[in-house]
Scaffold this active site. Structure first.
Site, PDB file in Angstrom:
ATOM      1  N   THR A   1       0.977   4.196  -2.987  1.00  0.00           N
ATOM      2  CA  THR A   1       0.694   5.632  -2.842  1.00  0.00           C
ATOM      3  C   THR A   1       1.842   6.461  -3.405  1.00  0.00           C
ATOM      4  OG1 THR A   1       1.636   5.753  -0.584  1.00  0.00           O
ATOM      5  CG2 THR A   1      -0.721   5.246  -0.787  1.00  0.00           C
ATOM      6  N   LYS A   2       3.062   6.020  -3.187  1.00  0.00           N
ATOM      7  CA  LYS A   2       4.216   6.779  -3.659  1.00  0.00           C
ATOM      8  C   LYS A   2       4.406   6.632  -5.168  1.00  0.00           C
ATOM      9  CE  LYS A   2       5.536   8.458   0.319  1.00  0.00           C
ATOM     10  NZ  LYS A   2       5.554   9.907   0.580  1.00  0.00           N
TER      11      LYS A   2
ATOM     12  N   VAL B   1       0.835  -1.205   0.000  1.00  0.00           N
ATOM     13  CA  VAL B   1       0.000   0.000   0.000  1.00  0.00           C
ATOM     14  C   VAL B   1       0.866   1.250   0.000  1.00  0.00           C
ATOM     15  CG1 VAL B   1      -1.735   1.307   1.273  1.00  0.00           C
ATOM     16  CG2 VAL B   1      -1.920  -1.182   1.101  1.00  0.00           C
ATOM     17  N   TYR B   2       1.896   1.266   0.847  1.00  0.00           N
ATOM     18  CA  TYR B   2       2.784   2.419   0.919  1.00  0.00           C
ATOM     19  C   TYR B   2       3.439   2.690  -0.439  1.00  0.00           C
ATOM     20  CZ  TYR B   2       6.741   5.336   2.414  1.00  0.00           C
ATOM     21  OH  TYR B   2       7.661   6.343   2.543  1.00  0.00           O
ATOM     22  N   ALA B   3       3.965   1.647  -1.063  1.00  0.00           N
ATOM     23  CA  ALA B   3       4.617   1.810  -2.364  1.00  0.00           C
ATOM     24  C   ALA B   3       3.621   2.271  -3.422  1.00  0.00           C
ATOM     25  CB  ALA B   3       5.270   0.497  -2.795  1.00  0.00           C
TER      26      ALA B   3
END
Length: 265
Positions: free
Chosen positions: A176-177, A172-174
């Protein structure tokens, strides 16, 4: 006596000298600037004579301490509370900057969060909060910057070198980035006609509370040892890259993702 001919300066030289002479009139907003990379970026920009709006969500004491340090060194700064994950957050910062300093030239989209977990385990609330801040906050920052930055301005967003590494637990973090990087490429083309550059800096592991949270000393040592330089990045390593992209010397760099990670691939 015949006078020697004066050297001819290029138009680029003339324009750069003009910008440099006006450097102390430039204004920057740095989101999530109370600590870590955001605080380092705000401090670095202030050293260049740029007035800085230091944004914080909850860490008021840290933000006001940073403002005090900047002012003690002869700089100009203002601490402004705003939740970048909320629709009105970025507008609040631009309003404060314009009221205090007269306008905005530089936007550093730094505020973000990271909640790790395998995709099968991620709850909706954890997905939503990361998307709201990491993606929604940067989107609104870019949109507000496109509307309100002065011509010749700079937008610098913080991505991550996890994009491209695709490690388990960072899904999820990757994501968004990765979206931030996509918007960076597009917005650079949309704002080029106004001389506004749009770039992103993608750090590797940086020694901040953001990164260290939840990791054992053994894990931290292993991550540092995997870097070609044998260490973690420091906030100033990233702040220097941000400052360059925000400077007059960064005028010909736009639509780029700078992977500032000490050689991690």
């Amino acid at each position: 006596m015949i006078a020697e001919p004066r050297p001819v300066r290029s138009l680029v030289d003339v324009e750069e000298n003009k910008v440099m002479s006006e450097l102390d009139q430039r204004v920057a907003i740095v989101t999530g600037a109370s600590r870590g990379m955001g605080a380092a970026a705000a401090g670095r920009l202030a050293k260049g004579g740029i007035a800085v709006v230091v944004n914080y969500a909850r860490a008021r004491v840290e933000a006001e301490t940073l403002v005090g340090q900047i002012e003690a060194a002869g700089g100009r700064a203002l601490a402004v509370q705003a939740d970048i994950g909320e629709p009105s957050g970025v507008r609040t910062l631009f309003d404060a900057a314009e009221q205090m300093f007269g306008g905005v030239d530089i936007l550093v989209n730094n505020a973000g969060m990271m909640k790790l977990g395998r995709l099968i385990e991620v709850e909706d609330v954890d997905f939503d909060v990361q998307v709201a801040l990491n993606l929604g906050g940067v989107f609104r920052g870019m949109r507000e910057g496109a509307r309100r930055l002065r011509d010749g301005g700079r937008i610098v967003s913080i991505s991550t070198s996890v994009v491209g590494l695709y490690q388990p637990g960072y899904g999820v973090y990757a994501a968004t980035k990765a979206a931030v990087e996509a918007m960076t490429h597009v917005l650079a083309k949309e704002l080029g006609g106004r001389g506004i550059t749009v770039n992103a800096v993608a750090p590797g592991p940086v020694e901040t509370t953001f990164f260290l949270a939840g990791k054992s000393e053994e894990q931290v040592r292993a991550i540092a040892g995997a870097n070609p330089f044998g260490r973690l990045g420091q906030p100033d390593d990233i702040a220097d890259v941000v400052a360059f992209l925000a400077s007059p010397q960064g005028r010909w760099i736009s639509g780029q993702i700078i992977r500032a990670n000490g050689g991690v691939v």
